[in-house]
Design an enzyme around this catalytic site. Sequence first.
Site, PDB file in Angstrom:
ATOM      1  N   LYS A 117       0.831  -1.205   0.000  1.00  0.00           N
ATOM      2  CA  LYS A 117       0.000   0.000   0.000  1.00  0.00           C
ATOM      3  C   LYS A 117       0.861   1.249   0.000  1.00  0.00           C
ATOM      4  O   LYS A 117       0.531   2.245  -0.632  1.00  0.00           O
ATOM      5  CB  LYS A 117      -0.928   0.007   1.214  1.00  0.00           C
ATOM      6  CG  LYS A 117      -2.084  -0.957   1.079  1.00  0.00           C
ATOM      7  CD  LYS A 117      -3.193  -0.634   2.061  1.00  0.00           C
ATOM      8  CE  LYS A 117      -4.393  -1.531   1.821  1.00  0.00           C
ATOM      9  NZ  LYS A 117      -5.512  -1.210   2.700  1.00  0.00           N
ATOM     10  N   LYS A 201      -8.013 -10.118 -11.122  1.00  0.00           N
ATOM     11  CA  LYS A 201      -9.048 -10.414 -10.142  1.00  0.00           C
ATOM     12  C   LYS A 201     -10.116  -9.322 -10.152  1.00  0.00           C
ATOM     13  O   LYS A 201      -9.804  -8.146 -10.311  1.00  0.00           O
ATOM     14  CB  LYS A 201      -8.403 -10.493  -8.749  1.00  0.00           C
ATOM     15  CG  LYS A 201      -9.118 -11.449  -7.826  1.00  0.00           C
ATOM     16  CD  LYS A 201      -8.342 -11.628  -6.539  1.00  0.00           C
ATOM     17  CE  LYS A 201      -9.302 -11.588  -5.380  1.00  0.00           C
ATOM     18  NZ  LYS A 201      -8.678 -11.558  -4.084  1.00  0.00           N
ATOM     19  N   LYS A 204     -12.943  -3.373  -7.536  1.00  0.00           N
ATOM     20  CA  LYS A 204     -13.517  -2.052  -7.803  1.00  0.00           C
ATOM     21  C   LYS A 204     -12.471  -1.091  -8.320  1.00  0.00           C
ATOM     22  O   LYS A 204     -12.763  -0.216  -9.124  1.00  0.00           O
ATOM     23  CB  LYS A 204     -14.132  -1.474  -6.522  1.00  0.00           C
ATOM     24  CG  LYS A 204     -15.502  -2.016  -6.217  1.00  0.00           C
ATOM     25  CD  LYS A 204     -16.103  -1.316  -5.027  1.00  0.00           C
ATOM     26  CE  LYS A 204     -15.257  -1.476  -3.788  1.00  0.00           C
ATOM     27  NZ  LYS A 204     -15.599  -2.663  -2.991  1.00  0.00           N
TER      28      LYS A 204
END
Length: 342
Positions: A117, A201, A204
């Site tokens: 991240k 995959k 969103k």
Amino acid sequence: MSPFKEKVRVVSGIQPTGELHIGNYFGAIRNWLALQDEYECFFFIADYHAITEEWDPEQLRRNTQNLVLDLLACGIDPERSVLFVQSHVPEHTELCWVFNALAGYGDLQRMTQFKEKREHVERTQEFVSVGLFDYPVLQAADILIYHGAKVPVGEDQLQHLELTRRIARRFNARFGAYFPEPEPLLSEAPRIMSPAAPEKKMSKSLGPKHYLALFEPEESFWEKIKTAVTDTGPQGETMSPGVANLFLLLKLSAAPEVYEGFRAEYAQGTIRYAKLKEAVFEHLMEVLRPLRERRAKLTEADARAAMERGAAKAQKVAQETLHEVRRRIGVGPVPPDDVGTS
Ligand code: TRP
């Protein structure tokens, strides 16, 4: 006596990042539903985890409220489970601060999710927040504040759970046995891929073409299946990812005979993908219809009522834990029954 008492306690959270898609449903949420019979479940919306990256306040509030309704529509039963919003039980963050004193800086530096991240945030945002670094410690507080014994999570969260156990051990060693060492409940989550880019995959973050939302209009739901990528050329030995994805969706939604029928056609080379897509759409809709009908009837008032009720139940437990933690670690006002005993 509470019918809960003999049941093992499960704790799990989900971030309010926007609408749910069928990957979330067939992965995490369907597992949560099944756990409700056997365990005493605490399910919450991790809105404080959502502020570890840039966020829009109005959108966060809307997403949180909608997710409550989505989960109710999916079948999370507030009679059997405690469904609540993390920030409505502020004890989570206080326990997080205590755990900050027990979490190793080096351990946090090793967290794979943080490293990933961080790289993303460094490229896209102004700065990497301390909150992003501390994320797993708040997660440990989320679980241990309810003495959670089992935690349904995906593979990507195993490292965070290991840290939770380490924090529990450290607390117990210093302040006396108090917290359990929670274990993961891993269940197989089917890898549902994007209809538009089936080597990726479903997610969103790739954009609306790449996911089938649980509660989106039927027309756009169908449109995404209709235009789903299938074979780009003559087939070799292995099935193309797009076709495999359609078969996976069929397997998850249709009766075995239906699935086997299409498999046989595929094996014989007589399959028509247009027909396969229609079947996928119809069977998925059949599975989702009851959820979608329930969702359409739910209102903002229902969300508010559910959140209030859940928070009250959760907070009762959370406050007891905090009371005990403060007593053991030597902070907080001296409780009246302890006065004069030392
Ligand atoms: N980190 C989890 C995820 O992204 C969400 C989460 C927050 C969670 N707190 C938790 C999951 C506590 C289980 C238990 O999926």
